[in-house]
Design a protein around this motif. Structure first.
Motif, short mmCIF file in Angstrom:
data_model
loop_
_atom_site.label_atom_id
_atom_site.label_comp_id
_atom_site.label_asym_id
_atom_site.label_seq_id
_atom_site.Cartn_x
_atom_site.Cartn_y
_atom_site.Cartn_z
N PRO A 54 6.77 7.22 15.07
CA PRO A 54 5.61 7.89 14.46
C PRO A 54 5.79 8.21 12.99
N LYS A 55 7.01 8.41 12.54
CA LYS A 55 7.25 8.75 11.13
C LYS A 55 7.89 7.62 10.34
N GLN A 56 8.11 6.46 10.97
CA GLN A 56 8.79 5.37 10.28
C GLN A 56 8.07 4.06 10.53
N SER A 57 7.60 3.43 9.46
CA SER A 57 6.95 2.12 9.55
C SER A 57 7.76 1.11 8.74
N ILE A 58 7.41 -0.14 8.89
CA ILE A 58 8.07 -1.23 8.18
C ILE A 58 7.00 -2.08 7.51
N MET A 59 7.22 -2.45 6.25
CA MET A 59 6.38 -3.45 5.60
C MET A 59 7.29 -4.43 4.88
N ARG A 60 6.72 -5.54 4.46
CA ARG A 60 7.57 -6.62 3.97
C ARG A 60 8.44 -6.18 2.80
N MET A 61 7.84 -5.58 1.78
CA MET A 61 8.60 -5.08 0.64
C MET A 61 7.68 -4.26 -0.24
N CYS A 62 8.29 -3.41 -1.09
CA CYS A 62 7.52 -2.64 -2.05
C CYS A 62 7.42 -3.43 -3.34
N GLU A 63 6.20 -3.62 -3.83
CA GLU A 63 5.96 -4.38 -5.05
C GLU A 63 5.84 -3.48 -6.27
N GLY A 64 6.00 -2.18 -6.09
CA GLY A 64 5.94 -1.26 -7.22
C GLY A 64 4.52 -0.84 -7.54
N ARG A 65 4.36 -0.34 -8.74
CA ARG A 65 3.05 0.13 -9.16
C ARG A 65 2.09 -1.05 -9.31
N PRO A 66 0.91 -0.97 -8.72
CA PRO A 66 -0.02 -2.10 -8.80
C PRO A 66 -0.53 -2.34 -10.21
N ARG A 67 -0.84 -3.58 -10.48
CA ARG A 67 -1.33 -3.96 -11.80
C ARG A 67 -2.82 -4.26 -11.73
N MET A 68 -3.26 -5.09 -12.63
CA MET A 68 -4.66 -5.51 -12.71
C MET A 68 -5.59 -4.32 -12.88
N ASP A 69 -6.57 -4.22 -11.99
CA ASP A 69 -7.65 -3.25 -12.20
C ASP A 69 -7.41 -1.90 -11.52
N TYR A 70 -6.26 -1.67 -10.97
CA TYR A 70 -6.06 -0.46 -10.15
C TYR A 70 -6.28 0.85 -10.89
N PRO A 71 -6.05 0.94 -12.21
CA PRO A 71 -6.39 2.19 -12.90
C PRO A 71 -7.86 2.60 -12.76
N LYS A 72 -8.73 1.65 -12.40
CA LYS A 72 -10.14 1.99 -12.19
C LYS A 72 -10.34 2.97 -11.04
N LEU A 73 -9.35 3.07 -10.17
CA LEU A 73 -9.48 3.99 -9.04
C LEU A 73 -9.36 5.45 -9.46
N ASP A 74 -8.71 5.68 -10.60
CA ASP A 74 -8.54 7.05 -11.07
C ASP A 74 -9.91 7.62 -11.45
N GLY A 75 -10.31 8.63 -10.75
CA GLY A 75 -11.62 9.23 -10.99
C GLY A 75 -12.72 8.71 -10.09
N ALA A 76 -12.42 7.71 -9.26
CA ALA A 76 -13.45 7.16 -8.37
C ALA A 76 -13.67 8.01 -7.14
N GLN A 77 -12.80 8.99 -6.91
CA GLN A 77 -12.94 9.93 -5.80
C GLN A 77 -12.93 9.24 -4.43
N ILE A 78 -11.99 8.30 -4.29
CA ILE A 78 -11.77 7.64 -3.00
C ILE A 78 -10.52 8.26 -2.38
N SER A 79 -10.63 8.68 -1.14
CA SER A 79 -9.52 9.38 -0.49
C SER A 79 -9.07 8.63 0.76
N ILE A 80 -7.79 8.80 1.06
CA ILE A 80 -7.24 8.45 2.37
C ILE A 80 -6.66 9.74 2.92
N GLY A 81 -7.29 10.27 3.95
CA GLY A 81 -6.93 11.60 4.39
C GLY A 81 -7.25 12.60 3.30
#
Length: 260
Positions: free
Chosen positions: A111-138
């Motif tokens: 329940p507290k431990q998942s696996i994914m292929r690898m961490c790619e770090g901070r996303p690039r491209m257009d992801y800064p557009k999310l700042d201020g968009a008020q989209i939440s996960i939980g």
């Protein structure tokens, strides 16, 4: 525990279906008792093989992809559907295939431990557009600076279904803002990192042919395999699949250079 390996195979290019079946055959070689489930639009391609299929209709895939707007929504919704059917899921993209016993992976999914292929770090491209968009996960409002986890492999516990569903709802919003194929894995990575949960990088014996050059080589080998071995008995197909090499050797690369 009801543990399952899962794949999602759909679309006009049957490499996705053949890739899932080839990977499943290899998985059966290394993990003979593995439960394998394939979510697919063409279940007839997997008849008589030792696995389960769950059919996706065109209408379902249209809904999963938000009206055919975001192709990878099918993968996101599909992973959730596979997870509903088991306690612990190890999902692999169809271009992933085991080269050894990976059955121990379930001991590291909780329940507290998942696996994914690898961490790619901070996303690039257009992801800064999310700042201020008020989209939440939980309770977490996305900024676009959250770590990006690659979802070619996902190991997740059924207790995280609500988190995955919250991520899927966010995918619908994020994919409207960003012209990228990665909102699915971005949102899953965020959801599985919340509330004390952690993600570990996969270090299991799994190879892939995800790049264009590798995929061309693997396509030819997989096509040849099913053309020549597809009529054999299941046990023999399993052994033949385990013996087939999909990765390119230096000699293969040299031959390709001369072909040009």
């Amino acid at each position: 525990m009801n543990d399952s390996f899962g794949y999602i195979a759909y679309g006009k290019d049957d490499l996705y279906h053949r890739g899932a079946l080839f990977s499943a055959l290899r998985l059966r070689h290394y993990c003979p008792t593995a439960k394998i489930t394939i979510l697919t639009d063409k279940p007839f391609l997997f008849e008589h093989y030792p696995l389960e299929t769950v059919r996706m209709s065109n209408d379902q895939m249209t809904e999963m992809s938000f009206g055919n707007r975001y192709h990878f929504g099918i993968k996101a919704a599909g992973v959730i559907e596979l997870l509903r059917r088991c306690d612990r899921l190890l999902f692999m993209d169809t271009d992933m295939y085991p080269v050894g016993d990976i059955s121990s992976v379930f001991r590291h999914i909780s329940p507290k431990q998942s696996i994914m292929r690898m961490c790619e770090g901070r996303p690039r491209m257009d992801y800064p557009k999310l700042d201020g968009a008020q989209i939440s996960i939980g309770d977490q409002v996305l900024t676009g600076a959250e770590p990006m986890w690659n979802s070619g492999i996902i190991g997740v516990h059924n207790s995280n279904l609500a988190a995955m569903e919250a991520a899927y709802a966010a995918i619908a919003q994020v994919s409207r803002i960003l012209d990228a194929h990665t909102p699915e894995q971005f949102c899953f990575g965020v959801a599985l990192s919340q509330d004390g949960r952690k993600i570990s990088r996969s270090r299991y014996p799994i190879r892939n042919y995800s790049t264009s050059g590798k995929k061309r080589f693997a396509r030819r080998r997989i096509d040849e395999f099913f053309a020549g071995k597809g009529q054999l008995g299941i046990a023999e197909q399993i052994e033949q699949a385990a013996a087939l090499r999909l990765w390119r050797t230096p000699l293969d690369l040299l031959r390709k250079t001369f072909e040009r």
